[in-house]
Write a protein that holds these residues in place. Structure first.
Motif, PDB file in Angstrom:
ATOM      1  N   ASN B 147       0.833  -1.221   0.000  1.00 30.74           N
ATOM      2  CA  ASN B 147       0.000   0.000   0.000  1.00 30.74           C
ATOM      3  C   ASN B 147       0.862   1.263   0.000  1.00 30.74           C
ATOM      4  O   ASN B 147       0.608   2.229   0.727  1.00 30.74           O
ATOM      5  N   ILE B 148       1.869   1.231  -0.847  1.00 32.07           N
ATOM      6  CA  ILE B 148       2.832   2.331  -0.897  1.00 32.07           C
ATOM      7  C   ILE B 148       2.175   3.631  -1.355  1.00 32.07           C
ATOM      8  O   ILE B 148       2.651   4.719  -1.051  1.00 32.07           O
ATOM      9  N   ASP B 149       1.083   3.491  -2.081  1.00 35.45           N
ATOM     10  CA  ASP B 149       0.406   4.707  -2.537  1.00 35.45           C
ATOM     11  C   ASP B 149      -0.121   5.543  -1.377  1.00 35.45           C
ATOM     12  O   ASP B 149      -0.470   6.709  -1.547  1.00 35.45           O
ATOM     13  N   ASP B 150      -0.192   4.930  -0.214  1.00 33.22           N
ATOM     14  CA  ASP B 150      -0.659   5.669   0.962  1.00 33.22           C
ATOM     15  C   ASP B 150       0.499   6.094   1.857  1.00 33.22           C
ATOM     16  O   ASP B 150       0.321   6.296   3.065  1.00 33.22           O
ATOM     17  N   THR B 151       1.668   6.178   1.277  1.00 32.36           N
ATOM     18  CA  THR B 151       2.832   6.529   2.089  1.00 32.36           C
ATOM     19  C   THR B 151       3.510   7.776   1.535  1.00 32.36           C
ATOM     20  O   THR B 151       3.084   8.344   0.523  1.00 32.36           O
ATOM     21  N   VAL B 152       4.601   8.134   2.163  1.00 30.59           N
ATOM     22  CA  VAL B 152       5.346   9.320   1.737  1.00 30.59           C
ATOM     23  C   VAL B 152       5.987   9.117   0.364  1.00 30.59           C
ATOM     24  O   VAL B 152       6.321  10.101  -0.314  1.00 30.59           O
ATOM     25  N   VAL B 153       6.160   7.880  -0.047  1.00 30.72           N
ATOM     26  CA  VAL B 153       6.733   7.647  -1.370  1.00 30.72           C
ATOM     27  C   VAL B 153       5.849   8.288  -2.433  1.00 30.72           C
ATOM     28  O   VAL B 153       6.312   8.971  -3.356  1.00 30.72           O
ATOM     29  N   GLN B 154       4.560   8.071  -2.277  1.00 22.19           N
ATOM     30  CA  GLN B 154       3.627   8.659  -3.234  1.00 22.19           C
ATOM     31  C   GLN B 154       3.655  10.179  -3.131  1.00 22.19           C
ATOM     32  O   GLN B 154       3.606  10.884  -4.134  1.00 22.19           O
ATOM     33  N   LEU B 155       3.734  10.685  -1.914  1.00 19.56           N
ATOM     34  CA  LEU B 155       3.748  12.137  -1.729  1.00 19.56           C
ATOM     35  C   LEU B 155       4.965  12.760  -2.394  1.00 19.56           C
ATOM     36  O   LEU B 155       4.895  13.846  -2.976  1.00 19.56           O
ATOM     37  N   LYS B 156       6.091  12.066  -2.299  1.00 22.28           N
ATOM     38  CA  LYS B 156       7.308  12.597  -2.920  1.00 22.28           C
ATOM     39  C   LYS B 156       7.183  12.594  -4.440  1.00 22.28           C
ATOM     40  O   LYS B 156       7.476  13.591  -5.118  1.00 22.28           O
ATOM     41  N   ASP B 157       6.765  11.464  -4.980  1.00 24.92           N
ATOM     42  CA  ASP B 157       6.733  11.339  -6.437  1.00 24.92           C
ATOM     43  C   ASP B 157       5.636  12.190  -7.068  1.00 24.92           C
ATOM     44  O   ASP B 157       5.696  12.512  -8.254  1.00 24.92           O
ATOM     45  N   ALA B 158       4.632  12.527  -6.289  1.00 21.74           N
ATOM     46  CA  ALA B 158       3.544  13.334  -6.848  1.00 21.74           C
ATOM     47  C   ALA B 158       3.945  14.795  -6.999  1.00 21.74           C
ATOM     48  O   ALA B 158       3.226  15.571  -7.620  1.00 21.74           O
ATOM     49  N   ASP B 159       5.047  15.162  -6.436  1.00 20.37           N
ATOM     50  CA  ASP B 159       5.412  16.580  -6.451  1.00 20.37           C
ATOM     51  C   ASP B 159       6.865  16.748  -6.890  1.00 20.37           C
ATOM     52  O   ASP B 159       7.638  17.464  -6.248  1.00 20.37           O
ATOM     53  N   LEU B 160       7.216  16.067  -7.983  1.00 19.89           N
ATOM     54  CA  LEU B 160       8.592  16.168  -8.459  1.00 19.89           C
ATOM     55  C   LEU B 160       8.790  17.494  -9.202  1.00 19.89           C
ATOM     56  O   LEU B 160       7.901  17.965  -9.906  1.00 19.89           O
ATOM     57  N   VAL B 161       9.943  18.052  -9.055  1.00 19.63           N
ATOM     58  CA  VAL B 161      10.291  19.288  -9.761  1.00 19.63           C
ATOM     59  C   VAL B 161      10.949  18.905 -11.084  1.00 19.63           C
ATOM     60  O   VAL B 161      11.815  18.035 -11.129  1.00 19.63           O
ATOM     61  N   SER B 162      10.540  19.552 -12.177  1.00 21.63           N
ATOM     62  CA  SER B 162      11.131  19.203 -13.465  1.00 21.63           C
ATOM     63  C   SER B 162      11.363  20.461 -14.300  1.00 21.63           C
ATOM     64  O   SER B 162      10.763  21.512 -14.040  1.00 21.63           O
ATOM     65  N   GLY B 163      12.217  20.309 -15.301  1.00 18.88           N
ATOM     66  CA  GLY B 163      12.490  21.399 -16.234  1.00 18.88           C
ATOM     67  C   GLY B 163      13.097  22.622 -15.576  1.00 18.88           C
ATOM     68  O   GLY B 163      12.738  23.753 -15.916  1.00 18.88           O
TER      69      GLY B 163
END
Lengths: 413, 599
Positions: B147-163
């Motif tokens: 259930n990683i989608d309910d962890t900080v892993v998801q929170l980190k990947d949902a807000d990646l900085v790009s460009g």
């Protein structure tokens, strides 16, 4: 018709009633022997009853345990208030012997309060004056009719009985709560319940002892109806006198209490010297049982008492050091300096009574010798009855009295 | 001897549930309802009647005066295991540890509804509904990788900085995705109630360390050692001592807001390669004192509109770009954007070598030879005629130097009352054409190195001259040398007169520093023609030293004439300098240097 005493030790059976499933049955005709025990170191009375059963009561009633037996014995000419009257539960049947036409067995008896206690558990936290708490438990959980005589104290205690029985809780409170008078005990006599200190028992009877018992060969020459016979010691058990080594081991002469408070992180040692502390206590006589020069060392008995003075938010410090070492020595003394005498039974007596014993020296006496002149100064004097074994058999009430002394009347030196 | 010590009456251990952790003593104690000892019925034994259970702490914690770790951790509802310190009396519980499990959703829902039942979190917060919903065990999801989608892993990947844009149009970069790839039982996770997370992940080939703040700030270190630091709030870094940073690779810094750097001491910025500072707006360089711009090659200042250089005077070590001096009391900016600068171009090495105004050959038309120099020395009294006749007919320049002493020509100057003034003003006249201001601009350009309005009186090269002596030197120089030159060449300017410092390439015993020398440039004359001017000076004026100086700079050769005058006697030496060294001296070529020029 007026009641008469035919013989010292005689008794009247007012009742031996067995109650089973609401039915009552007088079983006095089946009873061969009844023995009742009362003890200041026991919370309730116990006993046993030997039955000769030619009617197959045990199967017909049936008797399978928890039946109630009400006994009432009385010394003739004494009022009913002087009876030994008690409700017992049959806790077990023992020594059953099956014959062709009859059978013999023994009812082991326990006071109804003891039986009720075995199924009554306390789970709520208690806090308050120890005497108030004991009275409350006594009234609410033991379901007894007898009066409770209780010494009132201001000592406060907090305890969480972890499914303890009522009597276990009372014992905890008695044991740990009464720091004002450390040798307090909760016990049942054949008349009442008491929550009293040995000090109070002695003090209350200072000028009113139950009787004076004498060990003398003259007893055999008196008439069986002479009530003086009640106060002749028929027999005295082989006795030990003192055991210094055992006393050292149990910290009787001195001991050390070590307290460690887990919250304040205080480690403290409290050395205790009984010879010094004893001088402030109420004694039966005047002279201590041991020389105050008896070699002792507090380290002979070291006891660690864990403390958590913040266990509850409203917790009060029990100040173990002020009473625990003294209680240790007092109770050791009460249980170690005991003798057993056999006397004719009377139903007006009860444990906790103070008596006097006159015991002559074991020396040759001449015609000029009087009792007072030949009394043993160490054995004679006041005693406290700590235990009574009442035996009712074949019309005779025989008592074995365990008596303790805490001091010598005469100077041992 | 008898002892009744801890443990003598048995070890009574227990299991129970934390129902309260708000220890008034803040010792980490909890109220625990203990199985078998305490009733589950809260009306009989309310939470507040439970004793405070003391937490046992690990050996790694001192549990003393704040040293070690705090013993807080269990939450209401936590199952704990412990023992009674007072043995069978069971009054003084100690908590040894906690017990995890896989709570049953049905059971938890049932006891939560039963308000009289204990052995649970009285607040109903724990076990968390999100865990109960999926019948998950108490072990953290990050440790289980479920259930990683309910962890900080998801929170980190949902807000990646790009460009992220890079300076000078470099290639933009993107924040990498989290490298989470934990496998049970390798990931050691600590998660607090609010959601702070620490991970020490030993999963083979996916080792990581992570620190995550519930606000979203975190630090990740992946199995390659790559570290991601992300701060969602403000960042403050305070360093009270030295800082040393080594970056072996490249660095991109993109600041989307403003950037202010305030250095309260020196700042040294060294770049082995090229340094580009591009400002899409204004670029302002401002110095509280000196502003130096130096280049080994070209120094190019370019403006599509104007080049504005402002100051009381603008001086270069080559030809001077200068506007008229400002009045003494007011200093106005001088616009030199329209000054013609042709003289700084067009002189080659060859030009410099072929000027040879000071050659004893007859380049300048006066037919001078070594013998002429001998005769001149006789005429100046430096040697007698007998001594001259004793010289061999083919005397070499070296023999000439060795045997003919340089005897300064005695000159006199009358400084008069000028040399007795207490102070000097910039407007004070030195001569027909020159004022104090004209000959002291360099000294005034270094105000930090002198005191007072003038540099006079300052110790110079171990010689201490009074301001009056320096003033007299300047006056003598102006009257005897500079005025005649100015009369002859009207475009002459003094680019450097009196100096209170030794410039790069300058001599330590420079006559500039005693007011006896001046550097001259000519604003309308090609530097190629400076040799002719120098020759005129040599042939027509009395001077102590005359140098035609050239200096190779990036893209051009700068030229000027150095001339000095010593009121106590003039040697009248002369020569050509190339990059501050003699190329030609008193008509004799310094061959080594010339060879170097040719090479």
């Amino acid at each position: 018709m007026a009641e008469i005493l035919n013989k010292v030790g005689e008794y009247v059976t007012d009742a031996i009633i067995l109650t089973s499933k609401g039915k009552q049955l007088d079983i006095s005709a089946f009873v061969v022997q009844t023995v009742i025990y009362e003890d200041i170191f026991s919370n309730v009375m116990t006993g046993h009853m030997v039955i000769n059963d030619a009617a197959d009561l045990i199967s017909r009633l049936p008797i399978i345990g928890t039946e109630l037996i009400t006994v009432a014995f009385r010394t003739p000419t004494m009022p009913v208030t002087s009876s030994i009257k008690k409700d017992f539960y049959i806790s077990s049947i023992a020594e059953r012997e099956l014959g062709d036409k009859e059978q013999n067995y023994v009812f082991n008896l326990i006071a109804i309060e003891g039986f009720v206690d075995s199924t009554t558990f306390l789970t709520s936290r208690l806090t308050g004056s120890t005497s108030d708490l004991i009275e409350k438990i006594y009234n609410e959980h033991l379901n007894v009719q007898k009066d409770l005589y209780i010494e009132q104290h201001t000592t406060k205690a907090t305890v969480l009985p972890n499914h303890w029985t009522a009597l276990k809780t009372i014992n905890w409170l008695t044991n740990g709560g009464y720091r004002e008078v450390p040798n307090t005990l909760f016990f049942e006599s054949n008349k009442n319940f008491y929550c009293m200190s040995i000090d109070a028992l002695i003090k209350n009877q200072k000028n009113n002892i139950y009787g004076s018992y004498t060990l003398t060969p003259e007893a055999t020459s008196l008439s069986p109806t002479n009530i003086e016979q009640y106060f002749f010691i028929k027999n005295i058990a082989k006795m030990g006198f003192f055991d210094v080594l055992k006393g050292q081991d149990f910290g009787y002469y001195s001991n050390k209490l070590i307290t460690h408070d887990i919250v304040t992180k205080q480690y403290q040692e409290w050395s205790f010297d009984y010879a010094t502390a004893r001088k402030g206590q109420t004694l039966l006589e005047h002279n201590m049982l041991f020389r105050d020069t008896t070699p002792n060392n507090p380290n002979t008995y070291r006891r660690v008492k864990s403390l958590d003075t913040k266990l509850w938010n409203d917790y009060t410090d029990p100040h173990y050091q002020t009473w625990a070492p003294l209680r240790n020595s007092l109770l050791y003394e009460a249980q170690s300096s005991r003798y057993i005498i056999e006397v004719h039974g009377r139903t007006d007596i009860e444990v906790g009574k103070v008596i006097e014993c006159k015991i002559p020296k074991s020396i040759a006496k001449d015609d000029k010798s009087t009792l007072s002149s030949v009394l043993d100064p160490l054995l004679s004097g006041k005693y406290l009855i700590t235990h009574i074994r009442h035996e009712f058999i074949l019309g005779q009430h025989i008592m074995l009295l365990e008596i303790m002394k805490d001091s010598y009347r005469g100077s041992p030196e | 001897m008898q002892q009744n010590v801890y443990g003598d009456n048995g070890f009574y251990w227990w299991v129970g549930v934390v129902e309260d952790r708000d220890d008034p003593l803040m010792l980490g104690r909890c109220r625990v309802r203990i199985v078998g000892y305490h009733t589950p019925i809260v009306t009989e034994l309310p939470v507040e009647d439970l004793p405070w259970a003391h937490p046992m702490q690990p050996i790694t914690s001192a549990a003393m005066s704040g040293v070690g770790s705090t013993p807080t951790g269990p939450v209401p509802g936590t199952w704990v295991i412990g023992f009674f310190r007072d043995g069978s009396e069971g009054q003084e519980p100690i908590i040894m540890g906690t017990l995890g499990g896989a709570p049953s959703k049905e059971y938890q829902e049932k006891i939560q509804k039963d308000t009289k039942h204990g052995f649970k979190d009285p607040n109903g917060e724990y076990p968390r509904a999100s865990y109960l919903e999926k019948n998950e065990p108490d072990t953290n999801r990050l440790a289980r990788n479920e259930n990683i989608d309910d962890t900080v892993v998801q929170l980190k990947d949902a807000d990646l900085v790009s460009g992220v844009e890079v300076a000078m149009g470099g290639e933009s970069w993107n924040q990498p995705e989290t490298s989470y790839a934990a496998r049970y039982p390798y990931n050691h996770v600590y998660e607090s109630e609010s959601g702070h997370v620490f991970e020490v992940d030993d999963t083979p080939n996916a080792e990581r360390i992570t620190m995550y703040h519930t606000a979203g700030t975190y630090v990740d270190v992946d199995n390659n050692g790559t570290m991601i630091q992300k701060v969602v709030g403000d960042n403050y870094e305070i360093l009270l001592r030295n800082n040393n940073v080594l970056i072996r690779g490249s660095t991109n810094i993109t600041v989307e807001g403003s950037c202010n750097v305030y250095i309260k001491n020196d700042c040294n910025f060294e770049v082995d390669g090229n340094l580009k500072i591009h400002s899409h707006g204004d670029l302002e360089l401002k110095a509280g004192k000196e502003l130096k711009l130096a280049s080994k090659l070209d120094l190019v200042l370019h403006s599509d509109v104007f080049t504005n250089i402002s100051g009381t005077s603008i001086i270069t070590s080559g030809p001077v770009i200068s506007a008229p001096l400002a009045p003494l009391t007011t200093i106005d900016p001088i616009d030199i954007s329209r000054v013609n600068l042709p003289y700084i171009f067009g002189v080659s090495r060859r030009d410099a070598l072929t000027t040879e105004f000071d050659s004893l050959s007859d380049n300048d038309g006066d037919g001078a030879t070594v013998r002429d120099a001998i005769n001149k020395a006789v005429a100046e009294g430096r040697i007698t005629e007998e001594e001259a006749n004793a010289l061999p007919p083919d005397v070499s320049p070296e023999q000439f130097d060795a045997q003919v002493p340089e005897r300064p020509v005695k000159v006199t100057t009358n400084c008069g009352v000028f040399g007795q003034q207490a102070n000097y003003q910039l407007s004070d006249k030195l001569s027909k054409h020159f004022t104090v201001a004209d000959l002291t601009s360099k000294a005034r350009a270094h105000p930090g190195k002198v005191t007072g309005i003038m540099a006079f009186g300052r110790p110079v090269d171990k010689r201490v001259l009074s301001k009056q002596e320096i003033a007299c030197n300047l006056k003598a120089l102006a009257e005897n040398v500079l005025d005649p030159i100015k009369d002859k060449y009207g475009d002459m300017i003094v680019s450097s007169g009196f100096r209170n410092f030794k410039p790069r390439g300058g001599a330590t015993n420079s006559q500039h520093m005693v007011g006896q020398a001046a550097d001259l440039q000519f604003t309308s004359t090609n530097p190629k023609d400076y040799a002719a001017i120098a020759s005129w000076i040599k042939n027509n004026l009395t001077f102590d030293q005359l140098l035609l100086e050239y200096e190779q700079r990036r893209g051009y050769v700068a030229a000027w004439i150095h001339v000095s005058f010593n009121p106590t006697g003039c040697r009248k030496t002369f020569g050509t300098f190339w990059n501050h060294e003699y190329a030609v001296s008193n008509g004799r070529r310094c061959k080594d240097i010339i060879v170097n020029f040719i090479q």
